[in-house]
Design a protein around this motif. Sequence first.
Motif, mmCIF file in Angstrom:
data_model
loop_
_atom_site.group_PDB
_atom_site.id
_atom_site.type_symbol
_atom_site.label_atom_id
_atom_site.label_comp_id
_atom_site.label_asym_id
_atom_site.label_seq_id
_atom_site.Cartn_x
_atom_site.Cartn_y
_atom_site.Cartn_z
ATOM 1 N N LEU A 1 0.833 -1.203 0.000
ATOM 2 C CA LEU A 1 0.000 0.000 0.000
ATOM 3 C C LEU A 1 0.869 1.254 0.000
ATOM 4 O O LEU A 1 0.604 2.216 -0.742
ATOM 5 C CB LEU A 1 -0.924 0.001 1.213
ATOM 6 C CG LEU A 1 -2.012 -1.066 1.267
ATOM 7 C CD1 LEU A 1 -2.775 -0.953 2.587
ATOM 8 C CD2 LEU A 1 -2.957 -0.944 0.089
ATOM 9 N N VAL B 1 -5.256 5.619 2.199
ATOM 10 C CA VAL B 1 -5.983 4.537 1.533
ATOM 11 C C VAL B 1 -7.329 4.398 2.215
ATOM 12 O O VAL B 1 -7.405 4.247 3.441
ATOM 13 C CB VAL B 1 -5.211 3.203 1.614
ATOM 14 C CG1 VAL B 1 -6.026 2.085 0.963
ATOM 15 C CG2 VAL B 1 -3.852 3.321 0.938
ATOM 16 N N ALA C 1 -10.433 -0.625 -2.889
ATOM 17 C CA ALA C 1 -9.782 0.470 -2.172
ATOM 18 C C ALA C 1 -9.659 1.676 -3.075
ATOM 19 O O ALA C 1 -9.720 1.579 -4.309
ATOM 20 C CB ALA C 1 -8.400 0.045 -1.684
ATOM 21 N N CYS D 1 -7.270 2.853 5.905
ATOM 22 C CA CYS D 1 -6.368 1.715 6.061
ATOM 23 C C CYS D 1 -4.913 2.149 6.220
ATOM 24 O O CYS D 1 -4.126 1.430 6.832
ATOM 25 C CB CYS D 1 -6.492 0.778 4.863
ATOM 26 S SG CYS D 1 -8.138 0.060 4.692
ATOM 27 N N LEU E 1 -6.989 4.955 -3.501
ATOM 28 C CA LEU E 1 -5.785 5.673 -3.118
ATOM 29 C C LEU E 1 -6.086 7.162 -3.248
ATOM 30 O O LEU E 1 -6.549 7.617 -4.299
ATOM 31 C CB LEU E 1 -4.617 5.294 -4.023
ATOM 32 C CG LEU E 1 -4.370 3.802 -4.255
ATOM 33 C CD1 LEU E 1 -3.188 3.600 -5.200
ATOM 34 C CD2 LEU E 1 -4.147 3.073 -2.946
#
Length: 270
Positions: free
Chosen positions: A210, A253, A242, A261, A244
């Motif tokens: 990530l 995230v 997800a 997250c 970004l």
Amino acid sequence: MHESIGRTQTVSCALDPARTAALHVALDRPGDPPGPGDPLPPFWHQVYFWDAQRPGRLGPDGHPATGTGLIPDLDLPQRMWAGGRLTFHAAPRLGTPATKTTTVETVAEKTGRSGRLAFVTLRHEIAQDGTLCVTEQQDLVYRQPPQDRTPVAPPQAATDETDARPHRFDTTLLFRYSALTFNGHRIHYDADYARDTEGYAGLVVHGPLLAQLLIHMAEDALGPLAAFTFRGTSALTHTDPATLCRRDTALWVRAADGRQCMEATATPAA
């Protein structure tokens, strides 16, 4: 002060361009991969400097067992990568040997909601031809298997981003990233273990993966980076869509249910 603080270990690596080419493909990056003599992209050093251990020196979660290397025997079998701080001094060149010197900076223990915890910070210094290229502080958390499976309310992610990129993960990407980083942590490929032993809803997307995607996003918008800081705040499983997100130098995230997250901050190079 814990007796392990100050321990060091140095690993050498040839920076084989083939690994970078494989990561380039796994992450579906545009264009041709970097080749011999080209600069290594930021944070791609994760596919080098492996800590390869024999099976008998691994813990039940697939990571090197504590007490077998720099990390002391903490009697806490489960490991999590909580976050990190990166300073990019100069880009290492592919195909030229480099070294990574790791030092135990801090070891602290406390008792939390899930039981006894240990917090370990490692400092990695990557050098090539006598030049310091990257300084990385890596924050790790060690714990016992959770007894209380009641979910903790995660932080909610901001929704005021100016740049957003939807992203989905699959088991193939998690397998490839685990292989390229020589990461044996079973939460990334063993769904039964991730669910039944560590209490996750499914396979967990790697925190460094990530962070890597957020670094790419930051570079696309801000240009070369001088530093990058990130912290995991809630696990993302491979079935979770997800997004970004970026607003100026702040990145995060966001999962489909709105939880945050990961949060990060990028510092552009002067």
